[in-house]
Design a protein around this motif. Structure first.
Motif, PDB file in Angstrom:
ATOM      1  N   ILE A  63      -1.523   0.762  -4.907  1.00 30.72           N
ATOM      2  CA  ILE A  63      -0.469  -0.153  -4.467  1.00 30.72           C
ATOM      3  C   ILE A  63       0.656  -0.172  -5.494  1.00 30.72           C
ATOM      4  N   TYR A  68      -5.306  -0.230   7.043  1.00 32.55           N
ATOM      5  CA  TYR A  68      -5.023   0.271   5.703  1.00 32.55           C
ATOM      6  C   TYR A  68      -3.738   1.098   5.651  1.00 32.55           C
ATOM      7  N   ASP A  85      -6.280  -4.370  -1.937  1.00 35.48           N
ATOM      8  CA  ASP A  85      -6.341  -3.491  -0.772  1.00 35.48           C
ATOM      9  C   ASP A  85      -5.218  -3.769   0.214  1.00 35.48           C
ATOM     10  N   SER A 121      -7.217   1.852  -2.749  1.00 35.47           N
ATOM     11  CA  SER A 121      -6.222   0.827  -3.084  1.00 35.47           C
ATOM     12  C   SER A 121      -5.260   1.330  -4.156  1.00 35.47           C
ATOM     13  N   ARG A 154       0.840  -1.199   0.000  1.00 34.00           N
ATOM     14  CA  ARG A 154       0.000   0.000   0.000  1.00 34.00           C
ATOM     15  C   ARG A 154       0.873   1.246   0.000  1.00 34.00           C
TER      16      ARG A 154
END
Length: 742
Positions: free
Chosen positions: A725, A280, A336, A723, A270
């Motif tokens: 990444i 997160y 995610d 999300s 992430r």
């Protein structure tokens, strides 16, 4: 049938023939050590097959690089993506998700999307066999004689989908002598490489060969949720072959290969949080992940080919190449990067292909060339779920594409005088494609296809089958002036095209016209160049300038489209202008020292980029807001090799530095993902015994431990977990190697 002399074969194996290519990192690392090794090398020629026939590299009016397998091994290269650091204007990277899927770009042209049904823009060939899919295309370095990188469209000789160029992986011929070798390596992150090769002659006409490679490595990072390795490697690869030469004019080769990649999936890391929720939050290490979807991943590829050559006369040779390949992929991507199924993608792909090529090669005093026909029959299929956990919804996407391709081609060179040569070629290609796409919403985490029998069926978003045919003529023309054998000045023109098709993610609800598919893209490329050896063959220079007119470029755009998850559509974007140059130099002032410099420049600019925005039904030109992806403006590499006689052999030291300027991951700028310019520093120290039987080496890569992104996904928004990444290239590694030849 033409045979290479022993001296030329030796040069090819050692990589010491310096036909001007700075891509070959080290001369003395590869060769049996002799007092005149460099002098002998500079008198020979690198022989390539870029025009489907054996020629001296200097004679070929194409911008290309050649890297020997031995030099890649000596530099510590893990796989063919290392060519990116040695070859101008080239991007070769491991794709997102899998350890074995290849992303390739050359001069701004390539394929970002590895989904089934999409065609590559830079073609990969293994011993003249076209590999249609990027899955399993990250080839490891074993049993390879050389890799030829051809830049610019190769549509005449290599067909559709070589619009950006071609990468030719050429394995070693067996010959009629017993040979065996073993290479073992141990390095950072418990890297263990074991490679064994053997050639057994059975009489004077038949030889059998086998090569097996096992690669293990712990991960550069860890899955903090499951404890599994992240960015690890577990690959088993093997090749077997048989060569039959009943007469001087007949050669038959049967070869089979299999690669099994059981490395864990690459989930990425992430780059941005999603609010204040700690699950997160980005991880401390860019190689770590918190993915909760699991760690199962399996990629298998197999191939079988039969190559036959019959010398019909001193001037005519008939060649046939029959090949079958297939592959399967089972993988998982956790977009995610958390334990929750906020945005998860379980996926499976499969493909198969059969190809047949027939060639008739002519080699006269003033005319040389090839005429051929080609056939491909392929099927690519797959399925994946888009799981949006915060909405408890899943969208299943499944489909397949059947392709039949027919082509006839010819390419001939004419010696107008001893100095002037003209070469002309033309290819006709016809593709017949049938695509089927199915998309359906489900309530629940995963669809029945991926194991959730209780998922509640919802709206069917796509369920169609359609067929389209595409055909194209792709010419090539070049003019060469060679005032002497060590200098070639040339100008060329070539056209390439990449076949149209159907968007396997096509959503009829959002984009009803997706059922019609998308059109081919084309490129017209102009090139002027020089290849030469100077100063008594102590300086070699390759220089090429190019201009390309790029039309109808196929661009895959994926955007959030709640509640259906992610919408995808393929645009034929419009027009692009690409120009630049490539410079490769090598200096060999003495047998103890050589140096090389490689520079590539690409200016790629959209002149028109038509797309639908904001739910509109009329395409809008947004060319001022788009840029070419995976296309750094500048690429460069510099290295030198110092060598000296030590302990009955030669010790060679090769430091190298490579540079890539700023790169956008996608056409639309994404500051969190786009990669700033960076440099990588490598070094290799190798000792080779005087008889060439033993080699001991140490290779260090990315000595400064730079962090650089090679891929990413961009799905912002709270419901998709924000999300964004990234996927990263390897950290600093050091590997020790021992090699013995019997």
């Amino acid at each position: 049938m033409h045979r290479l002399s022993p001296s030329v074969r030796s040069i090819l194996v050692t990589g010491a023939a310096l036909g001007a290519l700075a891509a070959t990192p080290a001369l003395a690392q590869d060769a049996p050590v002799e007092a005149a090794a460099v002098e002998e090398a500079t008198e020979g020629e690198i022989v390539v097959t870029a025009r489907r026939r054996e020629e001296s590299l200097i004679d070929v009016p194409i911008s290309m690089s050649v890297v020997t397998g031995d030099s890649l091994v000596a530099s510590g290269a893990a796989d063919i993506t290392a060519l990116q650091d040695k070859t101008p204007n080239l991007t070769l990277q491991i794709a997102r998700g899998s350890n074995s899927t290849l992303i390739a770009f050359s001069r701004g042209v390539g394929q970002q999307d590895p989904l089934w049904g999409f065609e590559p823009g830079v073609a990969l060939y293994i011993d003249d066999v076209y590999v249609a899919r990027p899955q399993g295309a990250v080839l490891d370095i074993f049993d390879v004689e050389r890799v030829e990188v051809l830049r610019g469209p190769q549509g005449t000789l290599y067909g559709r989908n070589t619009i950006g160029g071609a990468v030719k992986y050429v394995t070693r011929r067996l010959g009629n002598d017993y040979k065996a070798s073993f290479r073992g390596s141990y390095g950072s992150y418990n890297q263990i490489d074991l490679v064994g090769q053997v050639v057994v002659p059975l009489g004077d006409t038949l030889s059998l060969g086998a090569a097996v490679a096992q690669y293990w490595r712990d991960g550069y990072g860890t899955n903090l949720t499951t404890g599994a390795e992240h960015y690890d490697k577990d690959v088993l690869a093997a090749r077997v072959s048989a060569e039959f030469t009943p007469t001087d004019n007949i050669f038959v080769r049967v070869a089979g290969d299999r690669t099994l990649d059981r490395s864990n999936p690459r989930h990425g890391t992430r780059l941005l949080p999603n609010g204040a929720d700690p699950i997160y939050a980005p991880t401390d290490s860019v190689y770590d992940t918190r993915a909760g979807i699991g760690d199962d991943n399996r990629v298998e590829t197999r191939g079988l080919s039969i190559t036959g050559e019959i010398g019909l006369s001193d001037m005519l040779t008939f060649k046939t190449i029959t090949a079958w390949r297939d592959g399967s992929t089972d993988t998982l991507i956790d977009f995610d990067n958390t334990i929750q199924p906020t945005l998860d993608i379980p996926a499976e792909y499969s493909d198969r292909q059969f190809t047949q090529e027939l060639q008739l090669l002519y080699e006269g005093d003033r005319i040389q060339g090839v005429f051929g026909v080609y056939y491909l029959n392929g099927r690519a299929s797959g399925a994946f779920d888009t799981v949006v956990g915060l909405l408890n919804t899943t969208t299943l996407t499944a489909g397949e594409v059947f392709t039949k391709s027919y082509a006839a081609f010819g390419d001939f060179s004419f010696d107008l005088t001893d100095q002037f040569k003209i070469s002309a070629g033309l290819r006709y290609t016809r593709d017949e494609k049938t695509g089927s796409v199915y998309r359906q919403n489900f309530t629940g985490i995963r669809s029945p296809w991926f194991g959730n029998a209780t998922a509640v069926p919802g709206l069917i978003r796509s369920d169609y089958t359609n067929s389209r045919d595409f055909e194209k003529l792709t010419p090539r023309l070049s003019l060469s002036y060679q005032p002497h054998s060590d200098l070639n000045l040339y100008a060329s023109y070539g056209k390439g095209f990449k076949s149209g098709g159907f968007d396997m993610r096509g959503d009829v609800v959002l984009t009803p016209t997706t059922v019609n598919g998308y059109n081919p893209e084309t490129i017209d490329s102009y090139e002027i160049g020089m290849k030469g050896a100077f100063l008594d063959r102590k300086l070699f220079v390759n220089l090429a300038g190019f201009y390309s007119d790029y039309k109808d470029q196929q661009v895959t755009i994926q955007v959030p489209a709640l509640p259906s998850g992610i919408a995808s559509f393929v645009d034929n974007a419009g027009k692009g202008e690409i120009y630049g140059f490539e410079l490769e130099t090598r200096m060999v002032p003495s047998r103890h020292f050589q140096a090389s410099v490689v520079v590539g420049y690409t200016h790629a600019d959209y002149k028109e980029f038509l797309t639908f925005i904001g739910g509109g039904t009329t395409p809008v030109d947004v060319s001022d807001q788009r840029a070419f992806q995976n296309t750094p403006e500048w690429t460069a590499n510099a290295s030198f090799t110092w060598s000296n006689d030590v302990a009955g052999g030669v010790l060679a030291f090769t430091p190298a530095i490579s540079f890539r300027s700023d790169t956008q991951m996608f056409e639309l700028a994404t500051p969190a993902l786009d990669q700033d310019g960076y440099a990588l520093v490598d070094a290799a120290l190798n000792w080779t015994s005087g008889d060439g039987r033993y080699r001991v080496g140490v290779a260090a890569r990315n000595l400064t431990d730079a962090r650089y992104r090679v891929g990413g996904y961009n799905f912002p928004g709270a419901l998709l977990g924000n999300s964004v990444i990234g996927y990263y290239g390897p950290p600093r590694t050091v590997t020790g190697t021992f090699e013995i030849k019997f």
